[in-house]
Design a protein around this motif. Structure first.
Motif, short mmCIF file in Angstrom:
data_model
loop_
_atom_site.label_atom_id
_atom_site.label_comp_id
_atom_site.label_asym_id
_atom_site.label_seq_id
_atom_site.Cartn_x
_atom_site.Cartn_y
_atom_site.Cartn_z
N ALA A 95 0.85 -1.19 0.00
CA ALA A 95 0.00 0.00 0.00
C ALA A 95 0.89 1.25 0.00
O ALA A 95 1.21 1.78 1.06
CB ALA A 95 -0.91 -0.01 1.23
N PRO A 96 1.31 1.69 -1.18
CA PRO A 96 2.22 2.84 -1.25
C PRO A 96 1.70 4.09 -0.55
O PRO A 96 2.49 4.86 0.00
CB PRO A 96 2.38 3.09 -2.76
N GLU A 97 0.38 4.29 -0.52
CA GLU A 97 -0.17 5.47 0.16
C GLU A 97 0.09 5.39 1.66
O GLU A 97 0.37 6.38 2.30
CB GLU A 97 -1.68 5.60 -0.09
N PHE A 98 0.00 4.17 2.21
CA PHE A 98 0.30 3.97 3.63
C PHE A 98 1.77 4.27 3.89
O PHE A 98 2.11 4.96 4.85
CB PHE A 98 -0.05 2.54 4.04
N ALA A 99 2.64 3.75 3.04
CA ALA A 99 4.07 3.99 3.19
C ALA A 99 4.38 5.49 3.13
O ALA A 99 5.16 6.00 3.94
CB ALA A 99 4.85 3.24 2.12
N GLU A 100 3.75 6.17 2.19
CA GLU A 100 3.97 7.62 2.06
C GLU A 100 3.51 8.34 3.33
O GLU A 100 4.19 9.24 3.83
CB GLU A 100 3.21 8.13 0.85
N ALA A 101 2.38 7.94 3.86
CA ALA A 101 1.88 8.56 5.09
C ALA A 101 2.82 8.29 6.25
O ALA A 101 3.10 9.17 7.05
CB ALA A 101 0.47 8.05 5.41
N MET A 102 3.33 7.07 6.35
CA MET A 102 4.23 6.72 7.45
C MET A 102 5.56 7.44 7.35
O MET A 102 6.20 7.70 8.35
CB MET A 102 4.46 5.21 7.49
N SER A 103 5.96 7.77 6.15
CA SER A 103 7.24 8.47 5.97
C SER A 103 7.24 9.82 6.65
O SER A 103 8.28 10.33 7.03
CB SER A 103 7.55 8.64 4.48
N GLY A 104 6.07 10.40 6.87
CA GLY A 104 5.98 11.69 7.53
C GLY A 104 5.74 11.62 9.02
O GLY A 104 5.51 12.64 9.66
N ALA A 105 5.80 10.44 9.59
CA ALA A 105 5.44 10.26 11.00
C ALA A 105 6.31 11.10 11.95
O ALA A 105 5.83 11.55 12.97
CB ALA A 105 5.52 8.79 11.40
N GLY A 106 7.54 11.31 11.61
CA GLY A 106 8.42 12.08 12.49
C GLY A 106 8.22 13.57 12.41
O GLY A 106 8.73 14.32 13.23
N GLU A 107 7.46 14.04 11.41
CA GLU A 107 7.28 15.47 11.20
C GLU A 107 5.82 15.89 11.30
O GLU A 107 5.38 16.80 10.61
CB GLU A 107 7.83 15.85 9.82
N VAL A 108 5.07 15.23 12.14
CA VAL A 108 3.63 15.48 12.26
C VAL A 108 3.40 16.89 12.82
O VAL A 108 4.00 17.27 13.81
CB VAL A 108 2.98 14.42 13.17
N GLN A 109 2.52 17.63 12.15
CA GLN A 109 2.28 19.01 12.54
C GLN A 109 1.01 19.22 13.35
O GLN A 109 0.96 20.08 14.20
CB GLN A 109 2.21 19.89 11.27
N THR A 110 -0.04 18.47 13.07
CA THR A 110 -1.32 18.72 13.73
C THR A 110 -1.59 17.69 14.82
O THR A 110 -1.10 16.56 14.75
CB THR A 110 -2.48 18.69 12.73
N GLU A 111 -2.39 18.08 15.79
CA GLU A 111 -2.74 17.16 16.88
C GLU A 111 -3.51 15.96 16.36
O GLU A 111 -3.29 14.84 16.80
CB GLU A 111 -3.55 17.90 17.95
N ALA A 112 -4.40 16.18 15.39
CA ALA A 112 -5.17 15.06 14.82
C ALA A 112 -4.25 14.03 14.19
O ALA A 112 -4.44 12.82 14.35
CB ALA A 112 -6.17 15.58 13.79
N CYS A 113 -3.23 14.49 13.50
CA CYS A 113 -2.28 13.54 12.89
C CYS A 113 -1.40 12.88 13.95
O CYS A 113 -1.10 11.70 13.84
CB CYS A 113 -1.42 14.23 11.85
N ARG A 114 -1.01 13.62 14.97
CA ARG A 114 -0.24 12.99 16.05
C ARG A 114 -1.03 11.85 16.67
O ARG A 114 -0.50 10.80 16.97
CB ARG A 114 0.14 14.03 17.10
N GLN A 115 -2.33 12.06 16.83
CA GLN A 115 -3.18 11.00 17.39
C GLN A 115 -3.29 9.81 16.45
O GLN A 115 -3.36 8.67 16.89
CB GLN A 115 -4.56 11.56 17.74
N ALA A 116 -3.31 10.08 15.14
CA ALA A 116 -3.38 8.98 14.16
C ALA A 116 -2.09 8.17 14.16
O ALA A 116 -2.12 6.94 14.06
CB ALA A 116 -3.67 9.53 12.77
N TYR A 117 -0.95 8.83 14.26
CA TYR A 117 0.34 8.15 14.26
C TYR A 117 0.68 7.52 15.61
O TYR A 117 1.43 6.55 15.69
CB TYR A 117 1.47 9.14 13.95
N ARG A 118 0.17 8.09 16.68
CA ARG A 118 0.58 7.70 18.02
C ARG A 118 0.55 6.20 18.29
O ARG A 118 1.51 5.66 18.83
CB ARG A 118 -0.27 8.45 19.06
#
Length: 186
Positions: A95-118
């Motif tokens: 799932a390349p879209e998943f991989a692309e999303a995970m590549s940004g995990a260290g640079e999360v800007q919003t609280e909603a995304c931090r909760q998704a990655y957490r």
């Protein structure tokens, strides 16, 4: 959440799953159009693409998160980390879209995304911490470091040669993370 907002969220997730599974335009605009909502509605629920993608792949995320206690309970920390990362690599390569999303995990800007990655970062952090306690991982390694190192492997082609190369490079990654150990034989 109000019933109309919940209905919009469900339609967005269903549309995103359909759009991301197929070829062609996978933009947020096309997802909003397929869901029958405006882009503003989409962004209220999912502030960026990464948050939406992680929600679409929620079952995979949940499986990865739930696997950690079992891996740490049955395998050495090093082999548990290797097995978990191998599964994460597989999901990202499928799932390349998943991989692309995970590549940004260290640079999360919003609280909603931090909760998704957490949940994923916490799961990986538990594996890294178990290895640190066992002395089987390079000192100072963080979950974010591991995701950064894994990222390029998600981009290797999916043909037979790409599979072999990804596996070779994964072994190199594991030898670098866990120096002096052979994690491949789990």
């Amino acid at each position: 959440m109000r019933s109309d907002a919940l209905s919009n969220r469900i339609r967005i997730l269903e549309a995103a799953a359909e759009v991301l599974a197929g070829p062609g335009d996978t933009s947020l605009k096309s997802i909003a159009r397929r869901a029958g909502v405006g882009q503003g509605t989409l962004y209220r629920h999912f502030p960026n693409r990464e948050c939406l993608v992680l929600q679409v792949y929620g079952d995979e995320v949940e499986d990865l998160v739930n696997a950690v206690p079992g891996l740490l309970g049955t395998l050495s920390p090093q082999h548990g980390l290797c097995a978990w990362l191998r599964r994460l690599l597989y999901v990202g390569r499928c799932a390349p879209e998943f991989a692309e999303a995970m590549s940004g995990a260290g640079e999360v800007q919003t609280e909603a995304c931090r909760q998704a990655y957490r949940p994923l970062l916490d799961a990986l952090s538990a594996l890294v911490a178990a290895n640190a306690a066992a002395g089987t991982i390079a000192p100072g390694t963080t979950a974010e470091d591991v995701l950064t190192l894994l990222g390029p492997l998600w981009r290797i082609g999916a043909d037979g040669e790409g599979e072999d190369r990804a596996e070779r490079l994964f072994d190199v990654l594991m030898r670098g993370l866990c120096p002096g150990n052979e994690p491949r034989d789990q």
